[in-house]
Design an enzyme around this catalytic site. Structure first.
Site, PDB file in Angstrom:
ATOM      1  N   THR A  39       0.810  -1.220   0.000  1.00 40.17           N
ATOM      2  CA  THR A  39       0.000   0.000   0.000  1.00 40.17           C
ATOM      3  C   THR A  39       0.843   1.270   0.000  1.00 40.17           C
ATOM      4  O   THR A  39       0.312   2.373  -0.087  1.00 40.17           O
ATOM      5  CB  THR A  39      -0.892   0.020   1.270  1.00 40.17           C
ATOM      6  OG1 THR A  39      -0.029  -0.241   2.395  1.00 40.17           O
ATOM      7  CG2 THR A  39      -1.980  -1.019   1.213  1.00 40.17           C
ATOM      8  N   VAL A  59       6.318   2.975  -2.639  1.00 39.36           N
ATOM      9  CA  VAL A  59       7.125   2.031  -3.415  1.00 39.36           C
ATOM     10  C   VAL A  59       6.279   0.825  -3.797  1.00 39.36           C
ATOM     11  O   VAL A  59       6.284   0.385  -4.961  1.00 39.36           O
ATOM     12  CB  VAL A  59       8.379   1.588  -2.619  1.00 39.36           C
ATOM     13  CG1 VAL A  59       9.157   0.525  -3.385  1.00 39.36           C
ATOM     14  CG2 VAL A  59       9.285   2.789  -2.325  1.00 39.36           C
ATOM     15  N   CYS A  99      17.924   4.918  -3.051  1.00 44.58           N
ATOM     16  CA  CYS A  99      17.381   5.536  -4.270  1.00 44.58           C
ATOM     17  C   CYS A  99      18.308   6.593  -4.889  1.00 44.58           C
ATOM     18  O   CYS A  99      18.349   6.738  -6.118  1.00 44.58           O
ATOM     19  CB  CYS A  99      16.003   6.127  -3.996  1.00 44.58           C
ATOM     20  SG  CYS A  99      15.830   6.920  -2.400  1.00 44.58           S
ATOM     21  N   ARG A 120      17.566  17.968   1.138  1.00 44.00           N
ATOM     22  CA  ARG A 120      16.174  17.580   0.845  1.00 44.00           C
ATOM     23  C   ARG A 120      15.513  18.793   0.197  1.00 44.00           C
ATOM     24  O   ARG A 120      15.657  19.920   0.698  1.00 44.00           O
ATOM     25  CB  ARG A 120      15.463  17.217   2.143  1.00 44.00           C
ATOM     26  CG  ARG A 120      14.063  16.688   1.965  1.00 44.00           C
ATOM     27  CD  ARG A 120      13.996  15.296   1.382  1.00 44.00           C
ATOM     28  NE  ARG A 120      14.637  14.311   2.234  1.00 44.00           N
ATOM     29  CZ  ARG A 120      14.739  13.020   1.918  1.00 44.00           C
ATOM     30  NH1 ARG A 120      14.234  12.552   0.792  1.00 44.00           N
ATOM     31  NH2 ARG A 120      15.363  12.192   2.731  1.00 44.00           N
ATOM     32  N   HIS A 136      15.031  12.390  -7.650  1.00 45.89           N
ATOM     33  CA  HIS A 136      16.263  12.783  -6.958  1.00 45.89           C
ATOM     34  C   HIS A 136      17.288  13.253  -8.001  1.00 45.89           C
ATOM     35  O   HIS A 136      17.578  12.520  -8.955  1.00 45.89           O
ATOM     36  CB  HIS A 136      16.891  11.598  -6.220  1.00 45.89           C
ATOM     37  CG  HIS A 136      16.129  11.142  -5.001  1.00 45.89           C
ATOM     38  ND1 HIS A 136      15.092  11.848  -4.437  1.00 45.89           N
ATOM     39  CD2 HIS A 136      16.293  10.038  -4.227  1.00 45.89           C
ATOM     40  CE1 HIS A 136      14.637  11.193  -3.377  1.00 45.89           C
ATOM     41  NE2 HIS A 136      15.349  10.090  -3.234  1.00 45.89           N
ATOM     42  N   ASN A 186      12.976   8.392  -8.038  1.00 46.38           N
ATOM     43  CA  ASN A 186      13.393   7.614  -6.860  1.00 46.38           C
ATOM     44  C   ASN A 186      12.468   6.445  -6.571  1.00 46.38           C
ATOM     45  O   ASN A 186      12.866   5.482  -5.914  1.00 46.38           O
ATOM     46  CB  ASN A 186      13.486   8.516  -5.623  1.00 46.38           C
ATOM     47  CG  ASN A 186      12.283   9.419  -5.460  1.00 46.38           C
ATOM     48  OD1 ASN A 186      12.093  10.342  -6.251  1.00 46.38           O
ATOM     49  ND2 ASN A 186      11.461   9.163  -4.466  1.00 46.38           N
TER      50      ASN A 186
HETATM   51  N1  LIG Z   1      10.283   6.176  -1.276  1.00 47.22           N
HETATM   52  C1  LIG Z   1      11.416   5.894  -1.897  1.00 47.22           C
HETATM   53  O1  LIG Z   1      11.864   6.617  -2.825  1.00 47.22           O
HETATM   54  C2  LIG Z   1      12.204   4.690  -1.513  1.00 47.22           C
HETATM   55  C3  LIG Z   1      13.264   4.341  -2.321  1.00 47.22           C
HETATM   56  C4  LIG Z   1      14.012   3.220  -1.982  1.00 47.22           C
HETATM   57  C5  LIG Z   1      13.671   2.493  -0.879  1.00 47.22           C
HETATM   58  N2  LIG Z   1      12.633   2.868  -0.097  1.00 47.22           N
HETATM   59  C6  LIG Z   1      12.318   2.025   1.071  1.00 47.22           C
HETATM   60  O2  LIG Z   1      11.088   1.338   0.829  1.00 47.22           O
HETATM   61  C7  LIG Z   1      10.363   1.191   2.059  1.00 47.22           C
HETATM   62  C8  LIG Z   1       8.958   1.769   1.924  1.00 47.22           C
HETATM   63  O3  LIG Z   1       9.035   3.119   1.509  1.00 47.22           O
HETATM   64  P1  LIG Z   1       7.747   3.911   1.005  1.00 47.22           P
HETATM   65  O4  LIG Z   1       8.267   5.177   0.479  1.00 47.22           O
HETATM   66  O5  LIG Z   1       6.874   3.059   0.139  1.00 47.22           O
HETATM   67  O6  LIG Z   1       6.996   4.189   2.395  1.00 47.22           O
HETATM   68  P2  LIG Z   1       5.437   4.408   2.676  1.00 47.22           P
HETATM   69  O7  LIG Z   1       4.759   5.054   1.521  1.00 47.22           O
HETATM   70  O8  LIG Z   1       5.358   5.060   3.995  1.00 47.22           O
HETATM   71  O9  LIG Z   1       4.847   2.909   2.782  1.00 47.22           O
HETATM   72  C9  LIG Z   1       5.188   2.063   3.847  1.00 47.22           C
HETATM   73  C10 LIG Z   1       4.599   0.688   3.612  1.00 47.22           C
HETATM   74  O10 LIG Z   1       5.014  -0.156   4.701  1.00 47.22           O
HETATM   75  C11 LIG Z   1       3.855  -0.719   5.296  1.00 47.22           C
HETATM   76  N3  LIG Z   1       4.038  -0.917   6.736  1.00 47.22           N
HETATM   77  C12 LIG Z   1       4.327   0.016   7.675  1.00 47.22           C
HETATM   78  N4  LIG Z   1       4.339  -0.554   8.907  1.00 47.22           N
HETATM   79  C13 LIG Z   1       4.052  -1.869   8.732  1.00 47.22           C
HETATM   80  C14 LIG Z   1       3.901  -2.971   9.602  1.00 47.22           C
HETATM   81  N5  LIG Z   1       4.051  -2.858  10.924  1.00 47.22           N
HETATM   82  N6  LIG Z   1       3.591  -4.179   9.077  1.00 47.22           N
HETATM   83  C15 LIG Z   1       3.430  -4.320   7.748  1.00 47.22           C
HETATM   84  N7  LIG Z   1       3.539  -3.311   6.864  1.00 47.22           N
HETATM   85  C16 LIG Z   1       3.854  -2.101   7.346  1.00 47.22           C
HETATM   86  C17 LIG Z   1       2.763   0.300   5.046  1.00 47.22           C
HETATM   87  O11 LIG Z   1       1.502  -0.323   5.205  1.00 47.22           O
HETATM   88  P3  LIG Z   1       0.203   0.576   5.662  1.00 47.22           P
HETATM   89  O12 LIG Z   1      -0.197   1.357   4.433  1.00 47.22           O
HETATM   90  O13 LIG Z   1      -0.774  -0.451   6.059  1.00 47.22           O
HETATM   91  O14 LIG Z   1       0.664   1.471   6.785  1.00 47.22           O
HETATM   92  C18 LIG Z   1       3.078   0.665   3.605  1.00 47.22           C
HETATM   93  O15 LIG Z   1       2.611  -0.338   2.743  1.00 47.22           O
HETATM   94  C19 LIG Z   1      11.236   1.845   3.133  1.00 47.22           C
HETATM   95  O16 LIG Z   1      12.040   0.829   3.694  1.00 47.22           O
HETATM   96  C20 LIG Z   1      12.087   2.806   2.353  1.00 47.22           C
HETATM   97  O17 LIG Z   1      13.309   3.084   2.984  1.00 47.22           O
HETATM   98  C21 LIG Z   1      11.870   3.932  -0.391  1.00 47.22           C
END
Ligand SMILES: NC(=O)c1ccc[n+]([C@@H]2O[C@H](COP(=O)([O-])OP(=O)(O)OC[C@H]3O[C@@H](n4cnc5c(N)ncnc54)[C@H](OP(=O)(O)O)[C@@H]3O)[C@@H](O)[C@H]2O)c1
Length: 328
Positions: free
Chosen positions: A9, A12, A126, A233, A240, A309
């Protein structure tokens, strides 16, 4: 074949779903996981509704591949459950990237690091990912010695909460922005640049800066690469950008540099138009522009690169790795 998407959800995760639709065979069965707050919601994949399950040990079954993007704590706690049930894990967090036995893979650069015994594959940071895509063809041609990258990291790199904060801040005037305490970052991000991305570490560099140092050495397989990073940032939603000054062992040549960049799958050199984050958003390529020979030394190349990113920096690379495993 069964694929699990953990963190489906999130920013990413939703992009992983889109990339799976584009790059993987249609007959794959998908299983989606997120936190308890999302359990029971459904998301569409290949026009089918798939119900999101809560990530807990009881719900984890046998899958061929699990794509993780739910934060490092979830990767640390749950990847082993998936692996023990026979799944490969491709992890977007920083939890395992620097472990020697875990390949840190940028598809197109070093997928050959995946061996017959590999079960866990780390997806790089990223900012590093876009930068190394530009550096790899230049390194192959001129032999890289050192880099001074200055990164301009977009807000979506910090997840959904950060993007929501930016959207709220964008509605405020300057005075309210400066007084506002309800912000994701330590300073206002709307219409602003914060000269720090990530958290400061003991050496006064941020964790985001140190990721560029360690990860670029591992991906490019240059253990002695000298890196002097500075990451800011910026109030941009996605994309990025990095200004990089790169020093090579050999004299560089602009025409040859442009040629190797353009011949590298996933990289485009833009000579007529300045490549910006808006151009990079939704673009599968890493865009490079403003290539110049150093003023002080003919072994230096200065350039700008920018990439989405959430795509090459996260979801696209992860699904490219999954596609590689599917075809293996
Ligand atoms: N954004 C980027 O550009 C980027 C790039 C490279 C890597 N990443 C890495 O990818 C990961 C996610 O990033 P994002 O940007 O997609 O973050 P995000 O939009 O905040 O999404 C977080 C995801 O993790 C889930 N989650 C949070 N707590 C959880 C739990 N206790 N149990 C199961 N699922 C849980 C959330 O589910 P709910 O919706 O149910 O809360 C959501 O699906 C991070 O580790 C980040 O460092 C991000």
């Amino acid at each position: 074949m069964k694929i699990a998407i953990v963190g489906a959800t999130g920013l990413v995760g939703r992009n992983i779903i889109k990339q799976c639709e584009q790059l993987l065979p249609k007959e794959i069965e998908y299983h989606l996981f997120a936190s308890s707050k999302s359990a029971g919601k459904s998301l569409k994949i290949n026009d089918q509704d798939v119900v999101v399950q809560e990530l807990n040990s009881k719900n984890i079954k046998e899958y061929d591949i699990a794509l993780f993007s739910a934060g490092g704590d979830r990767s640390k706690e749950f990847s082993e459950y998936f692996i023990s049930q026979g799944s490969y894990v491709i992890d977007n967090s920083s939890a395992f990237r620097m472990q020697d036995e875990v390949p840190l893979v940028v598809y197109g650069i070093n997928e050959d690091q995946i061996t017959t015994t590999t079960k866990l594959i780390a997806n790089p940071n990223c900012t590093t990912m876009g930068l190394v895509m530009a550096l790899k063809p230049l390194h192959d041609k001129f032999n890289l010695n050192s880099i001074t990258p200055v990164a301009y990291q977009a807000v979506s790199g910090s997840g959904t909460e950060a993007v929501n904060s930016l959207k709220k801040e964008e509605l405020l005037d300057k005075e309210s922005l400066l007084e506002n305490k309800d912000t994701f970052y330590s300073r206002p991000i709307a219409r602003n640049v914060i000269p720090l991305a990530g958290n400061l570490t003991e050496n006064e560099y941020s964790d985001e800066e140190m990721k560029i140092v360690y990860e670029s050495r591992k991906i490019l397989d240059i253990p002695g690469l000298l890196v002097e990073p500075s990451n800011a940032r910026v109030g941009v939603v996605t994309g990025h950008g990095v200004f990089c000054s790169a020093v090579f062992e050999e004299d560089v040549n602009i025409e040859e540099a442009i040629s190797v960049l353009n011949n590298f799958e996933g990289v485009q050199y833009w000579s007529d138009t300045l490549a910006t984050p808006l151009d990079a958003e939704d673009n599968l390529n890493v865009l490079v522009s403003r290539l110049r020979i150093g003023l002080s030394n003919t072994r230096i190349l200065n350039f700008w690169c920018v990439s989405d990113n959430l795509l090459k920096g996260a979801a696209l690379n992860a699904v490219q790795i999954a596609s590689y495993l599917v075809k293996k």
